[in-house]
Design a protein around this motif. Structure first.
Motif, PDB file in Angstrom:
ATOM      1  N   GLU A 132     -20.402 -26.743  -6.960  1.00  0.00           N
ATOM      2  CA  GLU A 132     -20.037 -27.513  -5.772  1.00  0.00           C
ATOM      3  C   GLU A 132     -18.516 -27.573  -5.631  1.00  0.00           C
ATOM      4  O   GLU A 132     -17.964 -27.415  -4.545  1.00  0.00           O
ATOM      5  N   LYS A 135     -17.023 -24.161  -4.558  1.00  0.00           N
ATOM      6  CA  LYS A 135     -17.083 -23.883  -3.122  1.00  0.00           C
ATOM      7  C   LYS A 135     -15.878 -24.456  -2.388  1.00  0.00           C
ATOM      8  O   LYS A 135     -15.360 -23.853  -1.446  1.00  0.00           O
ATOM      9  N   LYS A 136     -15.426 -25.635  -2.837  1.00  0.00           N
ATOM     10  CA  LYS A 136     -14.302 -26.299  -2.182  1.00  0.00           C
ATOM     11  C   LYS A 136     -12.969 -25.981  -2.851  1.00  0.00           C
ATOM     12  O   LYS A 136     -11.939 -26.525  -2.472  1.00  0.00           O
ATOM     13  N   GLY A 235     -11.486 -20.510  -7.039  1.00  0.00           N
ATOM     14  CA  GLY A 235     -12.827 -21.081  -7.036  1.00  0.00           C
ATOM     15  C   GLY A 235     -13.756 -20.455  -8.060  1.00  0.00           C
ATOM     16  O   GLY A 235     -14.952 -20.724  -8.058  1.00  0.00           O
TER      17      GLY A 235
END
Length: 285
Positions: A132, A135-136, A235
């Motif tokens: 998660e 992804k950011k 990432g």
């Protein structure tokens, strides 16, 4: 045949007497030598040992060809060589002495000793949070304790003492929050502390990796902990263990790299850690 047996008896008679204590000594020495070679293989001392082998070969050649001047110089510098070896191998010697008294060493002698392992649910939460955040492109450092205690690392941060969950980990590493900088230490199923400082590795790594990856390698070189790194720039998710940095392409590959308490179908009793081991040649360059 009788002559052969008589000759064999005469040969054996030349050997020194052999007692039960000698068998015990041989076993102890074999274990010590094996553990020493295993330690050498899993540390940077393996690379340094190659250099010492070259120097040793040079000394043998000098002795064989009776190069007196070179042998005299080597003899005079031998004390300095010993001191230099202690200085060069200082991090590895410190790590070995730390492991000698660590819980990991003790539990290897007593398999029934209780070890606080991370459950499958905890590992799933770590995996979920890691991707998660990936992804950011939220940078993260998650250190999972194994056999060796991380109390000295945990004390450098802020006490959390909360149950591991993806939401908690994501909130801790959220940008511009008080706890996002530094590492999180996980013991069993609990987040012990955040904003912890990790020792930086001096090993040369690719310029694609930043300070987080160097810190992850540093903790893996000094402890048996497993560290998950999420790169803020790319990432990418990586795992550091035993001085090796590996890329986790997806959730399944990350899950396979993390230590987990395995349980039987009819019982929740924890057993030994399973964790990924690799060759020194697999270090990320």
């Amino acid at each position: 045949m009788p002559e052969l047996f008589s000759k064999m008896r005469s040969w054996f008679s030349l050997l020194p007497p052999f007692y039960q204590n000698n068998i015990m000594e041989i076993i102890i020495l074999a274990v010590i030598v094996y553990e020493f070679l295993l330690w050498i293989k899993n540390t940077r001392a393996f690379e340094l040992l190659k250099g010492l082998v070259v120097i040793g070969a040079f000394i043998i050649v000098a002795w064989f060809f009776k190069l007196t001047s070179i042998m005299w110089i080597i003899e005079k510098l031998s004390t300095a060589f010993i001191i230099a070896a202690v200085v060069i191998f200082q991090p590895e010697i410190r790590k070995a002495l730390g492991q000698l008294g660590s819980r990991n060493f003790i539990t290897s002698l007593f398999p029934n000793a209780n070890v606080e392992d991370s459950s499958v649910n905890t590992i799933n939460e770590i995996v979920k949070a890691s991707f998660e955040m990936a992804k950011k492109k939220t940078g993260a450092l998650i250190v999972i304790q194994q056999g060796q205690s991380l109390n000295d690392i945990a004390e450098t941060g802020i006490l959390i003492n909360g149950i591991v969950s993806s939401a908690l980990l994501i909130n801790i590493f959220e940008k511009n929050t008080p706890l996002h900088d530094g590492a999180v230490v996980i013991v069993g199923d609990r987040v012990v502390s955040a904003t912890c400082y990790l020792p930086l590795s001096e090993t040369e790594i690719s310029k694609d990796y930043g300070t987080r990856h160097r810190a992850a390698l540093g903790i893996s070189e000094n402890y048996d902990a497993v560290t998950v790194v999420v790169s803020e720039e790319t990432g990418r998710v990586s795992v550091a263990i035993n001085g090796i940095l590996k890329r986790a392409i997806d959730a399944e590959s990350l899950r396979a790299m993390l230590p987990v308490a395995e349980s039987n179908n009819d019982s929740d009793s924890a057993t030994r850690f399973r964790f990924l081991r690799g060759s020194r040649k697999e270090r990320v360059k």
